[in-house]
Design an enzyme around this catalytic site. Structure first.
Site, PDB file in Angstrom:
ATOM      1  N   ARG A 110     -36.512 -45.232  21.024  1.00 35.44           N
ATOM      2  CA  ARG A 110     -35.898 -44.694  19.794  1.00 35.44           C
ATOM      3  C   ARG A 110     -36.243 -45.593  18.604  1.00 35.44           C
ATOM      4  O   ARG A 110     -36.578 -45.112  17.531  1.00 35.44           O
ATOM      5  CB  ARG A 110     -34.375 -44.603  19.939  1.00 35.44           C
ATOM      6  CG  ARG A 110     -33.884 -43.821  21.141  1.00 35.44           C
ATOM      7  CD  ARG A 110     -33.939 -42.317  20.957  1.00 35.44           C
ATOM      8  NE  ARG A 110     -33.372 -41.648  22.111  1.00 35.44           N
ATOM      9  CZ  ARG A 110     -34.062 -41.155  23.151  1.00 35.44           C
ATOM     10  NH1 ARG A 110     -35.387 -41.226  23.149  1.00 35.44           N
ATOM     11  NH2 ARG A 110     -33.459 -40.584  24.167  1.00 35.44           N
TER      12      ARG A 110
ATOM     13  N   SER B 207     -27.635 -32.799  24.968  1.00 40.23           N
ATOM     14  CA  SER B 207     -28.501 -31.980  24.098  1.00 40.23           C
ATOM     15  C   SER B 207     -29.902 -31.819  24.682  1.00 40.23           C
ATOM     16  O   SER B 207     -30.582 -30.830  24.378  1.00 40.23           O
ATOM     17  CB  SER B 207     -28.552 -32.538  22.672  1.00 40.23           C
ATOM     18  OG  SER B 207     -28.997 -33.864  22.625  1.00 40.23           O
ATOM     19  N   GLY B 208     -30.341 -32.774  25.469  1.00 36.17           N
ATOM     20  CA  GLY B 208     -31.523 -32.585  26.310  1.00 36.17           C
ATOM     21  C   GLY B 208     -32.870 -32.450  25.621  1.00 36.17           C
ATOM     22  O   GLY B 208     -33.826 -32.014  26.252  1.00 36.17           O
ATOM     23  N   GLY B 209     -32.942 -32.733  24.319  1.00 35.11           N
ATOM     24  CA  GLY B 209     -34.229 -32.596  23.633  1.00 35.11           C
ATOM     25  C   GLY B 209     -34.298 -31.351  22.753  1.00 35.11           C
ATOM     26  O   GLY B 209     -35.337 -31.067  22.155  1.00 35.11           O
TER      27      GLY B 209
ATOM     28  N   LYS C 240     -20.779 -32.683  32.539  1.00 34.93           N
ATOM     29  CA  LYS C 240     -21.740 -32.814  31.433  1.00 34.93           C
ATOM     30  C   LYS C 240     -23.059 -32.152  31.852  1.00 34.93           C
ATOM     31  O   LYS C 240     -23.938 -32.806  32.416  1.00 34.93           O
ATOM     32  CB  LYS C 240     -21.942 -34.294  31.089  1.00 34.93           C
ATOM     33  CG  LYS C 240     -22.990 -34.521  29.999  1.00 34.93           C
ATOM     34  CD  LYS C 240     -22.930 -35.915  29.404  1.00 34.93           C
ATOM     35  CE  LYS C 240     -24.104 -36.152  28.463  1.00 34.93           C
ATOM     36  NZ  LYS C 240     -23.959 -37.356  27.652  1.00 34.93           N
TER      37      LYS C 240
ATOM     38  N   ARG D  17     -29.201 -37.802  21.492  1.00 32.99           N
ATOM     39  CA  ARG D  17     -30.176 -37.592  20.416  1.00 32.99           C
ATOM     40  C   ARG D  17     -29.670 -36.678  19.303  1.00 32.99           C
ATOM     41  O   ARG D  17     -29.864 -36.960  18.120  1.00 32.99           O
ATOM     42  CB  ARG D  17     -31.480 -37.018  21.009  1.00 32.99           C
ATOM     43  CG  ARG D  17     -32.283 -38.055  21.732  1.00 32.99           C
ATOM     44  CD  ARG D  17     -33.280 -37.430  22.667  1.00 32.99           C
ATOM     45  NE  ARG D  17     -32.656 -36.869  23.866  1.00 32.99           N
ATOM     46  CZ  ARG D  17     -33.322 -36.307  24.859  1.00 32.99           C
ATOM     47  NH1 ARG D  17     -34.640 -36.206  24.793  1.00 32.99           N
ATOM     48  NH2 ARG D  17     -32.699 -35.855  25.922  1.00 32.99           N
TER      49      ARG D  17
ATOM     50  N   GLU E  48     -22.776 -35.753  35.351  1.00 32.77           N
ATOM     51  CA  GLU E  48     -23.886 -35.203  34.563  1.00 32.77           C
ATOM     52  C   GLU E  48     -25.098 -34.870  35.441  1.00 32.77           C
ATOM     53  O   GLU E  48     -25.924 -35.733  35.725  1.00 32.77           O
ATOM     54  CB  GLU E  48     -24.313 -36.204  33.471  1.00 32.77           C
ATOM     55  CG  GLU E  48     -25.467 -35.689  32.604  1.00 32.77           C
ATOM     56  CD  GLU E  48     -25.951 -36.694  31.541  1.00 32.77           C
ATOM     57  OE1 GLU E  48     -25.530 -37.861  31.572  1.00 32.77           O
ATOM     58  OE2 GLU E  48     -26.750 -36.295  30.689  1.00 32.77           O
TER      59      GLU E  48
HETATM   60  C1  5MM Z   1     -28.256 -41.679  25.751  1.00 26.96           C
HETATM   61  O1  5MM Z   1     -29.126 -41.294  26.802  1.00 26.96           O
HETATM   62  C2  5MM Z   1     -28.601 -41.290  28.133  1.00 26.96           C
HETATM   63  C3  5MM Z   1     -29.596 -41.766  29.142  1.00 26.96           C
HETATM   64  O2  5MM Z   1     -30.059 -42.963  28.845  1.00 26.96           O
HETATM   65  P1  5MM Z   1     -31.121 -43.617  29.851  1.00 26.96           P
HETATM   66  O3  5MM Z   1     -32.143 -42.567  30.202  1.00 26.96           O
HETATM   67  O4  5MM Z   1     -31.687 -44.702  29.036  1.00 26.96           O
HETATM   68  O5  5MM Z   1     -30.356 -44.088  31.035  1.00 26.96           O
HETATM   69  C4  5MM Z   1     -28.370 -39.859  28.605  1.00 26.96           C
HETATM   70  O6  5MM Z   1     -27.782 -39.809  29.879  1.00 26.96           O
HETATM   71  C5  5MM Z   1     -27.498 -39.161  27.648  1.00 26.96           C
HETATM   72  O7  5MM Z   1     -26.190 -39.667  27.761  1.00 26.96           O
HETATM   73  C6  5MM Z   1     -27.475 -37.685  27.914  1.00 26.96           C
HETATM   74  O8  5MM Z   1     -28.691 -37.201  28.417  1.00 26.96           O
HETATM   75  C7  5MM Z   1     -27.194 -37.004  26.604  1.00 26.96           C
HETATM   76  O9  5MM Z   1     -28.188 -37.384  25.692  1.00 26.96           O
HETATM   77  P2  5MM Z   1     -29.013 -36.238  24.973  1.00 26.96           P
HETATM   78  O10 5MM Z   1     -29.983 -37.003  24.111  1.00 26.96           O
HETATM   79  O11 5MM Z   1     -29.658 -35.437  26.070  1.00 26.96           O
HETATM   80  O12 5MM Z   1     -27.984 -35.461  24.202  1.00 26.96           O
END
Ligand code: 5MM
Length: 343
Positions: free
Chosen positions: A32, A264-266, A222, A295, A177
């Protein structure tokens, strides 16, 4: 007095509030920071997270809980205040990512198993003492030719269930999740494939949770939304995403689960918000449905901040805007015009 798992879970999905996923591991936060050409160090990671957690108007009004990484839960702000205290002062609940990441699943090329169960009971009691009242574990399911395999889904579901049971024994609410990736081994799959794989995954996850005697009233799910793969070229409306996602939940997510908080997954920031709002416009939802975005809550703030102390205010304004938009979406009240007004 010790707050019950149910009370904590309900607070996490309080109407109009959602979760900030700020639990990027060191390798993810480096990626990031690369986008803003900032070197990732102990101090820059602290400065960035301090900016978010000190955004009082956003945190107090819209953020029910913050998912932290091991380093962050032990870190203090520049003035010495523990970051956990900043979160609590805003009325938000500190949480912790306790998995140690998705590792290759032996014998199953392209698939992973999330590790971190060894010693988890002891780690959870330490995190409780550090202030965490909920935790998160992410199992990753990739779509590809012949993937996912049932073995990978079962292995990840089993680990999620063991994690969740350990959390509840420690007085910590588990966020479960299971993420079906938009861009796994391939990303050209259709929304039908995403729906079929996510349905199968959630069904197996809930069967493992029940076998592990996890109290479904004291956890949060989640999941991903039902969306096409990132490079599928398929265009679908928010209405279709919402109808398919909720139809799937009605099939496989017991009504005793108090809350569903999406990743949000991208998806783009606005897509994630629009889809969440469409989901919350559907009638008779037995669960509270909100956001637990990483993200989609942080990208604009990170860009506005750019790693510069003089931009902290701009970063906080960008963060406030996305929090407000997603809060409205969690109430089914988001409108595209509100995005334009802010611009
Ligand atoms: C913040 O990203 C989390 C994962 O971090 P690492 O891959 O470094 O372990 C991830 O689990 C996050 O909490 C969820 O996927 C939600 O993040 P997004 O970006 O998908 O909303």
């Amino acid at each position: 007095m010790t707050e019950s798992l149910q009370a904590i879970a309900r607070r996490l999905v309080e109407p109009g509030k959602g979760l900030l996923a700020a639990d990027e591991s060191s390798s993810t936060i480096k990626k990031r920071f690369d986008q803003i050409k900032l070197i990732s160090t102990f101090d820059t990671r602290r400065d960035y997270r301090e900016m978010l957690f000190r955004a009082k108007p956003a945190m107090s009004a819209y953020v029910s809980g913050v998912i932290l990484y091991d380093e962050t839960i032990r870190q203090s702000a520049a003035d010495g205040t523990p970051l956990v205290e900043l979160i609590k002062e805003s009325g938000s609940i500190p949480g912790i990512k306790v998995d140690s990441g998705a590792k290759p699943l032996a014998g199953f090329p392209g698939e992973t198993i999330t590790e971190g169960l060894d010693g988890l009971g002891e780690r959870l009691s330490e995190y409780y003492d550090l202030g965490a009242r909920f935790a998160k574990w992410r199992g990753v399911i990739a779509i590809g030719k012949g993937l996912p395999t049932q073995e990978a889904i079962y292995a990840n579901a089993h680990a999620l269930a063991r994690y969740a049971a350990l959390c509840q024994a420690a007085g910590i609410v588990p966020i479960v999740e299971p993420e079906v990736l938009m861009d796994g081994v391939e990303s050209s799959h259709t929304i039908d494939v995403c729906q079929a794989v996510t349905t199968d995954t959630l069904r197996i996850v809930f069967s493992e949770l029940e076998r592990a005697r996890v109290d479904l009233t004291g956890m949060i799910l989640k999941p991903n939304m039902v969306v096409p793969g990132k490079t599928s070229g398929q265009t679908v409306s928010a209405q279709e995403v919402a109808e398919r996602t909720v139809a799937m939940f009605r099939d496989v997510v017991p009504a005793s689960v108090p809350g569903i908080a999406f990743l949000s997954g991208g998806q783009t920031d606005e897509q994630a918000t629009e889809n969440l709002s469409a989901i919350n416009q559907l009638p008779n939802l037995p669960w509270r449905i909100t956001f637990s975005f990483g993200r989609a809550l942080q990208a604009a703030a990170l860009q506005a901040w750019g790693g510069k102390a003089e931009n902290v205010g701009a970063g906080q304004i960008a963060f406030l805007h996305r929090c407000r938009m997603n809060s409205l979406a969690a109430l089914g009240q988001w409108q595209p015009a509100l995005e334009r007004e802010a611009a």
